[in-house]
Design a protein around this motif. Structure first.
Motif, PDB file in Angstrom:
ATOM      1  N   PHE A 121       6.890   8.440  11.807  1.00  0.00           N
ATOM      2  CA  PHE A 121       5.954   8.736  10.728  1.00  0.00           C
ATOM      3  C   PHE A 121       6.692   9.034   9.418  1.00  0.00           C
ATOM      4  CE2 PHE A 121       2.627   9.643  14.002  1.00  0.00           C
ATOM      5  CZ  PHE A 121       1.646   8.845  13.458  1.00  0.00           C
ATOM      6  N   ARG A 122       7.804   9.744   9.533  1.00  0.00           N
ATOM      7  CA  ARG A 122       8.577  10.088   8.336  1.00  0.00           C
ATOM      8  C   ARG A 122       9.096   8.821   7.653  1.00  0.00           C
ATOM      9  NH1 ARG A 122      11.547  13.418  10.648  1.00  0.00           N
ATOM     10  NH2 ARG A 122      13.391  12.141  11.075  1.00  0.00           N
ATOM     11  N   MET A 123       9.575   7.881   8.432  1.00  0.00           N
ATOM     12  CA  MET A 123      10.105   6.657   7.849  1.00  0.00           C
ATOM     13  C   MET A 123       8.999   5.719   7.371  1.00  0.00           C
ATOM     14  SD  MET A 123      13.459   5.904  10.220  1.00  0.00           S
ATOM     15  CE  MET A 123      14.099   4.687   9.063  1.00  0.00           C
ATOM     16  N   MET A 124       7.851   5.733   8.060  1.00  0.00           N
ATOM     17  CA  MET A 124       6.718   4.928   7.588  1.00  0.00           C
ATOM     18  C   MET A 124       6.300   5.344   6.179  1.00  0.00           C
ATOM     19  SD  MET A 124       4.203   4.400  10.864  1.00  0.00           S
ATOM     20  CE  MET A 124       2.867   3.773   9.807  1.00  0.00           C
ATOM     21  N   LYS A 125       6.334   6.636   5.914  1.00  0.00           N
ATOM     22  CA  LYS A 125       5.978   7.121   4.580  1.00  0.00           C
ATOM     23  C   LYS A 125       6.942   6.617   3.507  1.00  0.00           C
ATOM     24  CE  LYS A 125       3.693  11.354   6.182  1.00  0.00           C
ATOM     25  NZ  LYS A 125       3.729  12.840   6.217  1.00  0.00           N
TER      26      LYS A 125
ATOM     27  N   LYS B 171       0.817  -1.216   0.000  1.00  0.00           N
ATOM     28  CA  LYS B 171       0.000   0.000   0.000  1.00  0.00           C
ATOM     29  C   LYS B 171       0.852   1.267   0.000  1.00  0.00           C
ATOM     30  CE  LYS B 171      -3.817  -2.239   2.469  1.00  0.00           C
ATOM     31  NZ  LYS B 171      -4.690  -2.190   3.680  1.00  0.00           N
ATOM     32  N   GLY B 172       2.135   1.107   0.305  1.00  0.00           N
ATOM     33  CA  GLY B 172       3.042   2.248   0.269  1.00  0.00           C
ATOM     34  C   GLY B 172       2.928   3.188   1.448  1.00  0.00           C
ATOM     35  N   LYS B 173       2.374   2.710   2.550  1.00  0.00           N
ATOM     36  CA  LYS B 173       2.197   3.569   3.721  1.00  0.00           C
ATOM     37  C   LYS B 173       2.949   3.052   4.941  1.00  0.00           C
ATOM     38  CE  LYS B 173      -2.478   4.973   2.314  1.00  0.00           C
ATOM     39  NZ  LYS B 173      -3.900   5.048   2.731  1.00  0.00           N
TER      40      LYS B 173
ATOM     41  N   ALA C 133      -2.520   1.613  17.534  1.00  0.00           N
ATOM     42  CA  ALA C 133      -3.771   1.956  16.850  1.00  0.00           C
ATOM     43  C   ALA C 133      -3.758   3.403  16.381  1.00  0.00           C
ATOM     44  CB  ALA C 133      -4.958   1.709  17.777  1.00  0.00           C
ATOM     45  N   ALA C 134      -3.190   4.292  17.193  1.00  0.00           N
ATOM     46  CA  ALA C 134      -3.156   5.710  16.832  1.00  0.00           C
ATOM     47  C   ALA C 134      -2.276   5.940  15.603  1.00  0.00           C
ATOM     48  CB  ALA C 134      -2.646   6.534  18.009  1.00  0.00           C
ATOM     49  N   MET C 135      -1.116   5.291  15.556  1.00  0.00           N
ATOM     50  CA  MET C 135      -0.225   5.462  14.410  1.00  0.00           C
ATOM     51  C   MET C 135      -0.834   4.868  13.146  1.00  0.00           C
ATOM     52  SD  MET C 135       3.687   5.015  15.716  1.00  0.00           S
ATOM     53  CE  MET C 135       4.243   5.814  14.213  1.00  0.00           C
ATOM     54  N   ALA C 136      -1.448   3.688  13.285  1.00  0.00           N
ATOM     55  CA  ALA C 136      -2.063   3.047  12.127  1.00  0.00           C
ATOM     56  C   ALA C 136      -3.231   3.882  11.609  1.00  0.00           C
ATOM     57  CB  ALA C 136      -2.538   1.649  12.499  1.00  0.00           C
ATOM     58  N   ARG C 137      -4.017   4.426  12.509  1.00  0.00           N
ATOM     59  CA  ARG C 137      -5.163   5.264  12.106  1.00  0.00           C
ATOM     60  C   ARG C 137      -4.688   6.486  11.340  1.00  0.00           C
ATOM     61  NH1 ARG C 137      -8.064   9.650  13.635  1.00  0.00           N
ATOM     62  NH2 ARG C 137     -10.366   9.536  13.504  1.00  0.00           N
ATOM     63  N   SER C 138      -3.625   7.128  11.828  1.00  0.00           N
ATOM     64  CA  SER C 138      -3.091   8.315  11.163  1.00  0.00           C
ATOM     65  C   SER C 138      -2.572   7.995   9.768  1.00  0.00           C
ATOM     66  CB  SER C 138      -1.965   8.932  12.001  1.00  0.00           C
ATOM     67  OG  SER C 138      -2.456   9.404  13.238  1.00  0.00           O
ATOM     68  N   ALA C 139      -2.006   6.798   9.611  1.00  0.00           N
ATOM     69  CA  ALA C 139      -1.451   6.394   8.316  1.00  0.00           C
ATOM     70  C   ALA C 139      -2.508   5.800   7.392  1.00  0.00           C
ATOM     71  CB  ALA C 139      -0.327   5.386   8.530  1.00  0.00           C
ATOM     72  N   GLY C 140      -3.686   5.520   7.935  1.00  0.00           N
ATOM     73  CA  GLY C 140      -4.746   4.925   7.114  1.00  0.00           C
ATOM     74  C   GLY C 140      -4.509   3.463   6.814  1.00  0.00           C
TER      75      GLY C 140
END
Length: 286
Positions: free
Chosen positions: A170-174, A105-107, A209-216
């Protein structure tokens, strides 16, 4: 000085066979067991009985094994320079397809794991299998030990960031990285969310859950367990969807509760491998 002593100890341990190291680790832990505070051992027994419904003898056995396992676990970390050469033979991965599908998914991805089995080995095994893992660390009080453990985490392929550097995560998750979060310990009442865990109101960290929600994306529950032959198995579950309604707190609770149910089942199947010495319900009693 401490850092160099531990590195020297690691070199010595790496010269020994794995089975001997397991035996030495267990022997060391058994020798230290009588010196653990009685209050802490009593807490572990009571938590085992409350969660699993075991009698006094079985609760004592599980509590003791939960502590003694840290001996072999320590020796395994010291042997990372040897283990990393044959990681695929040492750790089996079940459910890797869930992680690959998520990364498509690229996220990035979020793994919610726990203090069960050798969680330090889990991140390294996933890294050596080709997954870009971010290990989220808590800064140690002893700077020498902090340096040592983070060097060895990097040795097995993980990128390490401290738990307060959320922006880097978050920066690296992207960029397609996977954040691995330990999500089974008590936190303060201000930051936590109260969920059901083994039938008890339990203060839980909202992070996965909060990080996953923010990343969709969804949260992937994942744990590692030790097999009878001394090798290990990582079990990655299908992603838990995180709702995205106007009520963020409710969304986090919904996903967090689903993750808790999977962790509960894992602990019931491998009770000796969870960290019962931790006061899981401390903040609920304050």
């Amino acid at each position: 000085m401490t850092y160099y002593l531990v590195r020297f100890l690691s070199r010595l341990v790496c010269l020994l066979p794995g089975r001997l190291c397991d035996a030495l680790g267990r022997m060391l832990a058994l020798c230290l067991w009588p010196f653990l505070p009685a209050k802490r051992k009593k807490l572990a027994r009571e938590q085992v009985a409350m969660c699993l419904g075991t009698d006094a003898k079985e609760s004592e056995r599980i509590a003791k094994e939960s502590a003694v396992r840290f001996g072999p676990m320590l020796f395994e970390v010291l042997r990372f320079p040897v283990i990393v050469r044959r990681m695929a033979d040492y750790v089996e991965i079940e459910g890797a397809e869930h992680l690959r599908t998520m990364l498509e998914k690229g996220k990035g991805a979020v793994i919610a794991t726990a203090h069960t089995g050798n969680w330090e080995l889990m991140g390294g095994a996933l890294s050596q299998a080709g997954f870009p893992i971010i290990g989220v660390a808590m800064r140690q009080h002893d700077a020498a030990m902090d340096r040592f453990i983070n060097e060895y985490r990097c040795l097995v392929g993980m990128h390490i960031t401290y738990k307060d550097d959320v922006r880097e995560m978050f920066r690296m998750m992207k960029k397609g990285w996977i954040v691995g979060l330990l999500a089974d310990q008590d936190t303060n009442r201000r930051d936590g969310v109260v969920l059901d865990f083994f039938g008890q109101p339990t203060n839980c960290v909202p992070g996965p859950a909060a990080m996953a929600r923010s990343a969709g994306i969804g949260v992937i529950p994942g744990y590692i367990t030790r097999k009878k032959d001394g090798t290990h198995k990582i079990i990655l579950h299908a992603p838990i969807d995180v709702p995205r309604t106007k009520d963020k707190r409710s969304d986090i609770r919904t996903a967090g509760q689903a993750v808790n149910r999977i962790l509960e089942q894992h602990i019931r199947e491998h009770p000796e491998e969870w960290f019962w010495l931790h006061d899981r319900w401390k903040s609920m009693h304050e």
